[in-house]
Design a protein around this motif. Structure first.
Motif, PDB file in Angstrom:
ATOM      1  N   PRO A   1     -27.793   6.427   5.751  1.00 12.47           N
ATOM      2  CA  PRO A   1     -29.084   6.885   5.213  1.00 12.47           C
ATOM      3  C   PRO A   1     -29.563   6.071   4.011  1.00 12.47           C
ATOM      4  CG  PRO A   1     -27.648   8.754   5.635  1.00 12.47           C
ATOM      5  CD  PRO A   1     -26.818   7.517   5.810  1.00 12.47           C
ATOM      6  N   GLN A   2     -28.641   5.632   3.154  1.00 12.06           N
ATOM      7  CA  GLN A   2     -29.019   4.841   1.979  1.00 12.06           C
ATOM      8  C   GLN A   2     -29.575   3.481   2.398  1.00 12.06           C
ATOM      9  OE1 GLN A   2     -29.396   5.814  -0.995  1.00 12.06           O
ATOM     10  NE2 GLN A   2     -29.679   3.901  -2.079  1.00 12.06           N
ATOM     11  N   ILE A   3     -28.906   2.831   3.337  1.00 12.25           N
ATOM     12  CA  ILE A   3     -29.382   1.533   3.834  1.00 12.25           C
ATOM     13  C   ILE A   3     -30.739   1.709   4.514  1.00 12.25           C
ATOM     14  CG2 ILE A   3     -28.951  -0.337   5.491  1.00 12.25           C
ATOM     15  CD1 ILE A   3     -25.921   0.139   4.957  1.00 12.25           C
ATOM     16  N   ALA A   4     -30.868   2.760   5.326  1.00  6.75           N
ATOM     17  CA  ALA A   4     -32.131   3.026   6.013  1.00  6.75           C
ATOM     18  C   ALA A   4     -33.260   3.236   5.012  1.00  6.75           C
ATOM     19  CB  ALA A   4     -31.984   4.247   6.920  1.00  6.75           C
ATOM     20  N   HIS A   5     -32.972   3.957   3.947  1.00  3.28           N
ATOM     21  CA  HIS A   5     -33.974   4.211   2.911  1.00  3.28           C
ATOM     22  C   HIS A   5     -34.398   2.904   2.226  1.00  3.28           C
ATOM     23  CE1 HIS A   5     -36.056   6.145  -0.407  1.00  3.28           C
ATOM     24  NE2 HIS A   5     -35.325   5.426  -1.245  1.00  3.28           N
ATOM     25  N   ILE A   6     -33.425   2.094   1.832  1.00  2.89           N
ATOM     26  CA  ILE A   6     -33.710   0.836   1.132  1.00  2.89           C
ATOM     27  C   ILE A   6     -34.482  -0.134   2.034  1.00  2.89           C
ATOM     28  CG2 ILE A   6     -32.643  -1.241   0.126  1.00  2.89           C
ATOM     29  CD1 ILE A   6     -30.370   0.646  -0.867  1.00  2.89           C
ATOM     30  N   CYS A   7     -34.087  -0.206   3.303  1.00  2.72           N
ATOM     31  CA  CYS A   7     -34.683  -1.179   4.229  1.00  2.72           C
ATOM     32  C   CYS A   7     -35.856  -0.613   5.020  1.00  2.72           C
ATOM     33  CB  CYS A   7     -33.616  -1.699   5.186  1.00  2.72           C
ATOM     34  SG  CYS A   7     -32.311  -2.618   4.364  1.00  2.72           S
ATOM     35  N   GLN A   8     -36.200   0.631   4.770  1.00  2.26           N
ATOM     36  CA  GLN A   8     -37.272   1.304   5.495  1.00  2.26           C
ATOM     37  C   GLN A   8     -37.071   1.206   7.003  1.00  2.26           C
ATOM     38  OE1 GLN A   8     -40.789  -0.475   3.820  1.00  2.26           O
ATOM     39  NE2 GLN A   8     -40.705   0.823   2.004  1.00  2.26           N
ATOM     40  N   ALA A   9     -35.886   1.623   7.424  1.00  2.00           N
ATOM     41  CA  ALA A   9     -35.518   1.618   8.837  1.00  2.00           C
ATOM     42  C   ALA A   9     -34.999   2.999   9.200  1.00  2.00           C
ATOM     43  CB  ALA A   9     -34.434   0.563   9.081  1.00  2.00           C
ATOM     44  N   SER A  10     -34.746   3.221  10.476  1.00  2.00           N
ATOM     45  CA  SER A  10     -34.163   4.502  10.875  1.00  2.00           C
ATOM     46  C   SER A  10     -32.647   4.425  10.739  1.00  2.00           C
ATOM     47  CB  SER A  10     -34.538   4.851  12.317  1.00  2.00           C
ATOM     48  OG  SER A  10     -33.878   3.980  13.210  1.00  2.00           O
ATOM     49  N   VAL A  11     -32.039   5.571  10.523  1.00  2.00           N
ATOM     50  CA  VAL A  11     -30.579   5.633  10.392  1.00  2.00           C
ATOM     51  C   VAL A  11     -29.927   5.127  11.674  1.00  2.00           C
ATOM     52  CG1 VAL A  11     -28.620   7.200  10.113  1.00  2.00           C
ATOM     53  CG2 VAL A  11     -30.654   7.496   8.692  1.00  2.00           C
ATOM     54  N   SER A  12     -30.493   5.491  12.818  1.00  2.00           N
ATOM     55  CA  SER A  12     -29.893   5.081  14.092  1.00  2.00           C
ATOM     56  C   SER A  12     -29.968   3.561  14.284  1.00  2.00           C
ATOM     57  CB  SER A  12     -30.532   5.806  15.270  1.00  2.00           C
ATOM     58  OG  SER A  12     -31.905   5.526  15.342  1.00  2.00           O
ATOM     59  N   SER A  13     -31.047   2.933  13.828  1.00  2.00           N
ATOM     60  CA  SER A  13     -31.117   1.474  13.978  1.00  2.00           C
ATOM     61  C   SER A  13     -30.127   0.778  13.043  1.00  2.00           C
ATOM     62  CB  SER A  13     -32.542   0.952  13.767  1.00  2.00           C
ATOM     63  OG  SER A  13     -32.879   0.893  12.414  1.00  2.00           O
ATOM     64  N   VAL A  14     -29.934   1.330  11.844  1.00  2.00           N
ATOM     65  CA  VAL A  14     -28.933   0.771  10.921  1.00  2.00           C
ATOM     66  C   VAL A  14     -27.547   0.849  11.562  1.00  2.00           C
ATOM     67  CG1 VAL A  14     -27.736   1.138   8.721  1.00  2.00           C
ATOM     68  CG2 VAL A  14     -30.242   1.245   8.812  1.00  2.00           C
ATOM     69  N   GLU A  15     -27.212   2.008  12.110  1.00  2.00           N
ATOM     70  CA  GLU A  15     -25.910   2.197  12.751  1.00  2.00           C
ATOM     71  C   GLU A  15     -25.742   1.234  13.926  1.00  2.00           C
ATOM     72  OE1 GLU A  15     -23.323   5.769  14.907  1.00  2.00           O
ATOM     73  OE2 GLU A  15     -25.346   6.180  14.185  1.00  2.00           O
ATOM     74  N   ARG A  16     -26.750   1.141  14.784  1.00  2.94           N
ATOM     75  CA  ARG A  16     -26.686   0.279  15.967  1.00  2.94           C
ATOM     76  C   ARG A  16     -26.565  -1.189  15.564  1.00  2.94           C
ATOM     77  NH1 ARG A  16     -31.471   1.299  17.939  1.00  2.94           N
ATOM     78  NH2 ARG A  16     -32.365  -0.472  16.852  1.00  2.94           N
ATOM     79  N   ASP A  17     -27.380  -1.618  14.590  1.00  3.84           N
ATOM     80  CA  ASP A  17     -27.377  -3.024  14.199  1.00  3.84           C
ATOM     81  C   ASP A  17     -26.078  -3.429  13.500  1.00  3.84           C
ATOM     82  OD1 ASP A  17     -29.869  -3.311  15.339  1.00  3.84           O
ATOM     83  OD2 ASP A  17     -30.955  -3.065  13.452  1.00  3.84           O
ATOM     84  N   LEU A  18     -25.477  -2.508  12.762  1.00  2.40           N
ATOM     85  CA  LEU A  18     -24.164  -2.801  12.165  1.00  2.40           C
ATOM     86  C   LEU A  18     -23.099  -2.919  13.250  1.00  2.40           C
ATOM     87  CD1 LEU A  18     -24.181  -0.618   8.931  1.00  2.40           C
ATOM     88  CD2 LEU A  18     -24.021  -3.109   9.052  1.00  2.40           C
ATOM     89  N   ARG A  19     -23.148  -2.014  14.237  1.00  2.00           N
ATOM     90  CA  ARG A  19     -22.189  -2.102  15.348  1.00  2.00           C
ATOM     91  C   ARG A  19     -22.352  -3.421  16.096  1.00  2.00           C
ATOM     92  NH1 ARG A  19     -23.340   3.256  16.963  1.00  2.00           N
ATOM     93  NH2 ARG A  19     -24.527   2.347  18.662  1.00  2.00           N
ATOM     94  N   THR A  20     -23.604  -3.872  16.239  1.00  2.70           N
ATOM     95  CA  THR A  20     -23.871  -5.130  16.943  1.00  2.70           C
ATOM     96  C   THR A  20     -23.217  -6.308  16.237  1.00  2.70           C
ATOM     97  OG1 THR A  20     -25.958  -4.322  17.850  1.00  2.70           O
ATOM     98  CG2 THR A  20     -25.695  -6.718  17.718  1.00  2.70           C
ATOM     99  N   VAL A  21     -23.377  -6.423  14.912  1.00  3.55           N
ATOM    100  CA  VAL A  21     -22.785  -7.577  14.214  1.00  3.55           C
ATOM    101  C   VAL A  21     -21.254  -7.508  14.218  1.00  3.55           C
ATOM    102  CG1 VAL A  21     -24.797  -8.167  12.817  1.00  3.55           C
ATOM    103  CG2 VAL A  21     -23.098  -6.592  11.892  1.00  3.55           C
TER     104      VAL A  21
END
Length: 110
Positions: free
Chosen positions: A46-66
């Motif tokens: 949630p903190q990353i999503a807030h800072i980057c103005q993204a959804s929590v699910s996209s942050v989770e998915r994109d971290l899993r991808t890398v």
């Protein structure tokens, strides 16, 4: 922050992935406050999503991808070396962050 970028790039994760930016931020946050490592889903995403103005699910998915990119096409030998224990399967996001944060802390205390 340059040593964080160097380590992540050395692991085979390039800046062309959206998760690269999230991973840099995740490592920075975890280095500042270890509580983020204890609350990946509840605090960190949630903190990353807030800072980057993204959804929590996209942050989770994109971290899993890398992490998958590192595991399948990156420098798995380096990841195993810095993990201090043998990785028999792809690490979770929490494990991956713990490995990187721990390694960076050890490097800076030397």
């Amino acid at each position: 922050m340059n040593e964080v970028q160097h380590l992540i790039r050395s692991l085979g994760i390039g800046a062309t992935y959206r998760g690269y930016r999230y991973l840099l931020l995740a490592v920075k946050l975890c280095l500042e406050d270890e509580d983020y490592l204890l609350g990946i889903s509840k605090l960190l995403y949630p903190q990353i999503a807030h800072i980057c103005q993204a959804s929590v699910s996209s942050v989770e998915r994109d971290l899993r991808t890398v992490i998958t990119v590192c595991w399948e096409r990156g420098n798995r030998a380096l990841l195993n070396e810095i993990s201090l224990y043998p990785l028999l399967s792809k690490p979770t996001t929490g494990e991956f962050l713990d490995i990187i944060v721990n390694h960076l802390r050890q490097e800076s205390s030397v």
